[in-house]
Design a protein around this motif. Structure first.
Motif, PDB file in Angstrom:
ATOM      1  N   ASN A   3       0.983  -1.523   0.196  1.00  0.00           N
ATOM      2  CA  ASN A   3      -0.227  -0.284   0.202  1.00  0.00           C
ATOM      3  C   ASN A   3       0.631   1.382  -0.244  1.00  0.00           C
ATOM      4  O   ASN A   3       1.069   1.362   1.174  1.00  0.00           O
ATOM      5  CB  ASN A   3      -0.599  -0.017   1.063  1.00  0.00           C
ATOM      6  N   PRO A   4       1.151   1.722  -0.570  1.00  0.00           N
ATOM      7  CA  PRO A   4       2.502   2.978  -0.950  1.00  0.00           C
ATOM      8  C   PRO A   4       0.710   4.137  -0.623  1.00  0.00           C
ATOM      9  O   PRO A   4       2.260   5.262  -0.486  1.00  0.00           O
ATOM     10  CB  PRO A   4       2.387   3.109  -2.503  1.00  0.00           C
ATOM     11  N   THR A   5      -0.187   4.504  -0.703  1.00  0.00           N
ATOM     12  CA  THR A   5      -1.466   5.666   0.376  1.00  0.00           C
ATOM     13  C   THR A   5      -0.716   5.475   1.776  1.00  0.00           C
ATOM     14  O   THR A   5      -1.077   6.441   2.389  1.00  0.00           O
ATOM     15  CB  THR A   5      -2.460   5.300  -0.164  1.00  0.00           C
ATOM     16  N   SER A   6      -0.333   4.497   2.414  1.00  0.00           N
ATOM     17  CA  SER A   6      -0.546   3.912   3.353  1.00  0.00           C
ATOM     18  C   SER A   6       1.312   4.556   4.117  1.00  0.00           C
ATOM     19  O   SER A   6       1.288   4.742   5.563  1.00  0.00           O
ATOM     20  CB  SER A   6      -0.799   3.525   3.908  1.00  0.00           C
ATOM     21  N   THR A   7       2.225   4.985   3.174  1.00  0.00           N
ATOM     22  CA  THR A   7       3.504   5.281   3.254  1.00  0.00           C
ATOM     23  C   THR A   7       3.451   6.424   4.085  1.00  0.00           C
ATOM     24  O   THR A   7       2.870   7.511   3.635  1.00  0.00           O
ATOM     25  CB  THR A   7       4.628   5.286   2.430  1.00  0.00           C
ATOM     26  N   LYS A   8       4.399   7.109   5.344  1.00  0.00           N
ATOM     27  CA  LYS A   8       4.854   8.275   5.717  1.00  0.00           C
ATOM     28  C   LYS A   8       5.134   9.642   4.280  1.00  0.00           C
ATOM     29  O   LYS A   8       4.875  10.263   4.830  1.00  0.00           O
ATOM     30  CB  LYS A   8       6.265   8.239   6.078  1.00  0.00           C
ATOM     31  N   LEU A   9       5.683   9.554   3.206  1.00  0.00           N
ATOM     32  CA  LEU A   9       5.888   9.525   2.567  1.00  0.00           C
ATOM     33  C   LEU A   9       4.921   9.930   1.538  1.00  0.00           C
ATOM     34  O   LEU A   9       4.875  11.353   1.745  1.00  0.00           O
ATOM     35  CB  LEU A   9       7.110   9.027   0.991  1.00  0.00           C
ATOM     36  N   TRP A  10       3.648   9.206   1.037  1.00  0.00           N
ATOM     37  CA  TRP A  10       2.743   9.788   0.679  1.00  0.00           C
ATOM     38  C   TRP A  10       1.768  10.189   1.443  1.00  0.00           C
ATOM     39  O   TRP A  10       1.341  11.676   0.650  1.00  0.00           O
ATOM     40  CB  TRP A  10       2.142   8.846   0.392  1.00  0.00           C
ATOM     41  N   LYS A  11       1.594  10.292   2.839  1.00  0.00           N
ATOM     42  CA  LYS A  11       0.811  11.221   3.674  1.00  0.00           C
ATOM     43  C   LYS A  11       1.136  12.371   3.756  1.00  0.00           C
ATOM     44  O   LYS A  11       1.142  13.592   3.499  1.00  0.00           O
ATOM     45  CB  LYS A  11       1.059  10.480   4.831  1.00  0.00           C
ATOM     46  N   ALA A  12       2.567  12.304   3.434  1.00  0.00           N
ATOM     47  CA  ALA A  12       3.562  14.119   3.543  1.00  0.00           C
ATOM     48  C   ALA A  12       3.545  14.743   2.263  1.00  0.00           C
ATOM     49  O   ALA A  12       3.576  15.820   2.486  1.00  0.00           O
ATOM     50  CB  ALA A  12       5.281  13.453   3.789  1.00  0.00           C
ATOM     51  N   ALA A  13       3.589  13.711   0.618  1.00  0.00           N
ATOM     52  CA  ALA A  13       3.380  14.136  -0.423  1.00  0.00           C
ATOM     53  C   ALA A  13       1.772  15.143  -0.258  1.00  0.00           C
ATOM     54  O   ALA A  13       1.599  15.958  -0.984  1.00  0.00           O
ATOM     55  CB  ALA A  13       3.404  13.673  -1.459  1.00  0.00           C
ATOM     56  N   THR A  14       0.551  14.042   0.210  1.00  0.00           N
ATOM     57  CA  THR A  14      -0.301  14.827   0.411  1.00  0.00           C
ATOM     58  C   THR A  14      -0.703  16.377   1.525  1.00  0.00           C
ATOM     59  O   THR A  14      -0.884  17.537   0.988  1.00  0.00           O
ATOM     60  CB  THR A  14      -0.698  13.905   1.073  1.00  0.00           C
ATOM     61  N   VAL A  15      -0.268  16.553   2.329  1.00  0.00           N
ATOM     62  CA  VAL A  15      -0.174  17.529   3.185  1.00  0.00           C
ATOM     63  C   VAL A  15       0.933  18.955   2.483  1.00  0.00           C
ATOM     64  O   VAL A  15       0.129  20.020   1.949  1.00  0.00           O
ATOM     65  CB  VAL A  15       1.089  17.648   4.038  1.00  0.00           C
ATOM     66  N   TYR A  16       1.938  18.395   1.074  1.00  0.00           N
ATOM     67  CA  TYR A  16       3.038  19.059   0.373  1.00  0.00           C
ATOM     68  C   TYR A  16       1.340  19.878  -0.863  1.00  0.00           C
ATOM     69  O   TYR A  16       1.570  20.846  -0.614  1.00  0.00           O
ATOM     70  CB  TYR A  16       3.424  18.732   0.163  1.00  0.00           C
TER      71      TYR A  16
END
Length: 520
Positions: A339-352
């Protein structure tokens, strides 16, 4: 007490969960909600039941306290902590490994790897400690007396494993069930619902039947044709032959269209008289089943599901999805690496992306962004290290570009939002590869593709299902040599096909074809 034992058979998409909730709702008219017990063998299934009960019936908290996994009930009945259970605490496995290095085990039990194996015990790798351990657990879960074990390696392991547990006061998951059964311990409930009963081991069925003896009513819900967990001790025939006073068949699928239904019945009928003959009707739609594709056509409207028999086969499809610039998830295995969408990176990119779009972000989400961001060229020195303290001391609950720019935590150029993502983040893993391919706008879209093994998506569905027919030499050989393995592979194929709401596609390719799927 002679409880009314009910057996409900529910083929794919026939509304087993809805039926269960309706029966719980009816029981709430007669009993206090906490007098109602509902169990399943997996945390995911239990959470789904709790969520549905909360949504539909408005029950929560103590009212749902007896909706648990079987092992959760065992924790409560035995009054033990998770720290005393070997599978829950890695240090206990390390302790075992130090005492018996010849029988050493991994610190984390990877159950998903078992899905790659055929059902027959003798096909397990005899000299692999993990498989030896699992063979021992299967024998225990099938209630086979130790003196009848023909597996000498499992016997030798048990002669060391059981004394070690006893000496230290430890439990494993199987011993928890054995002790509850031996001591005749039962939860204080009046009605019992057992969901996905076809996947319970013989030991689990014995425990739940003992609990049912203390209840006014007990209802088992399942489908022998969807039994997939023989590798963990389940025996599909246990549900087929379950003694009961009353039975019912949910005989109309709200998911499976006619063409998929017809093909699925051809698959499962290969098992013959060894299965319970259950007829059910498809939904009123023709649907489509075909086998002339090599790759999924994601342009078809709706949701998609890409299924493989084994974990290692997923890599091919994950790489293919990245090449297409499309993301995926597996909601049934939320904590897996799929699940790439549950990674910390994906969450950070979403906030950005939210900041770049002029949206407000909560303080917690800003903290997630700063944790993943590269310092050079983006953050003022020291902010990343002290981010939580700095954010808390600001007293600002919600942030946007304007108040962030005035705080001076970010470099001025950061707010132009014109840098490549690899200048903002370290783009690693599947999530990093995807974001490098597509840019940040992908985070704005919900994934419409589920990727997983057939075992991992049990209970799931999608508009279009794409099944990788590749097999392995071990599974292929076992299918040819063993009726038991053959039947189980047919059940796996049946479950895969019946996930489809609109169309099902058997993908060609692979060195060995999964023989459980009939040619169209």
């Amino acid at each position: 007490m002679n409880p009314k034992i009910c057996k409900i058979s529910g083929p794919p998409g026939c509304g087993k969960t809805s039926y269960l909730l309706k029966q719980i709702e009816n029981s709430c008219r007669k009993y206090e909600p906490e007098r109602i017990g509902a169990v399943s063998f997996s945390k995911a299934a239990v959470q789904e039941m709790r969520d549905r009960v909360t949504t539909v019936l408005g029950l929560r908290g103590k009212a749902t306290s007896n909706i648990r996994t079987i092992h959760s009930h065992c924790y409560q009945l035995l009054h033990i902590e998770k720290s005393m259970v070997v599978e829950e605490k890695g240090s206990l496995i390390r302790e075992w490994n130090e005492k018996y290095p010849g029988y050493s085990l991994p610190s984390r039990k990877e159950e998903e790897n078992l899905e790659d194996l055929p059902s027959l015990r003798q096909d397990y790798q005899l000299f692999n400690n993990v498989h030896r351990f699992n063979r021992m657990q299967i024998l225990r879960n099938r209630l086979i007396p130790m003196e009848d074990w023909k597996d000498e390696e499992a016997k030798n392991l048990w002669s060391k494993w059981f004394p070690w547990l006893q000496e230290n006061g430890y439990f494993d998951f199987t011993l928890m069930l054995e002790e509850v059964f031996r001591r005749r311990l039962c939860p204080d409930i009046s009605v019992l619902f057992i969901d996905e009963a076809q996947d319970l081991s013989s030991l689990q069925i014995s425990v739940t039947r003992m609990w049912a003896d203390q209840c006014d009513t007990a209802i088992w819900i399942g489908d022998q044709d969807q039994a997939l967990y023989r590798f963990s001790g389940a025996v599909p025939e246990d549900f087929r032959d379950l003694p009961h006073d009353w039975s019912n068949i949910l005989d109309h699928s709200y998911r499976v269209p006619r063409s998929v239904h017809d093909y699925a019945l051809k698959l499962i009928s290969q098992i013959g008289p060894r299965r319970e003959q259950i007829d059910y009707h498809p939904r009123e739609a023709d649907g489509l089943i075909e086998d002339n594709n090599f790759f999924p056509d994601l342009s078809l409207p709706g949701t998609h599901m890409i299924l493989c028999r084994c974990n290692f086969q997923l890599t091919k499809w994950i790489k293919w999805m990245i090449s297409q610039g499309a993301h995926w998830h597996n909601p049934y295995r939320p904590n897996s690496g799929w699940n790439p969408t549950s990674t910390k990176l994906w969450k950070a990119a979403t906030v950005y992306d939210q900041l770049a779009s002029g949206l407000d972000v909560p303080a917690k989400n800003l903290n997630d962004l700063i944790a993943e961001i590269k310092v050079k060229g983006n953050l003022v020195n020291g902010i990343k290290t002290s981010r939580k303290k700095v954010i808390d001391s600001s007293g600002i609950p919600v942030f946007n570009v304007f108040n962030l720019s005035s705080l001076g935590w970010f470099e001025a150029d950061f707010f132009n939002f014109n840098k490549n993502l690899n200048e903002i983040f370290s783009l690693q893993g599947n999530a990093g590869d995807l974001l490098a391919k597509t840019g940040r706008t992908l985070v704005q879209k919900d994934p419409k593709v589920i990727i997983g093994t057939i075992h991992s998506i049990k209970g799931g569905e999608a508009d279009h299902v794409w099944i990788d027919l590749s097999s392995t030499a071990v599974i292929h050989r076992s299918y040819l040599e063993s009726v038991v393995s053959r039947d189980d592979e047919i059940r796996v194929a049946y479950v895969a096909v019946t996930r489809a709401r609109e169309s099902c596609h058997l993908l060609q390719g692979g060195f060995l074809r999964n023989m459980a799927f009939l040619p169209l």
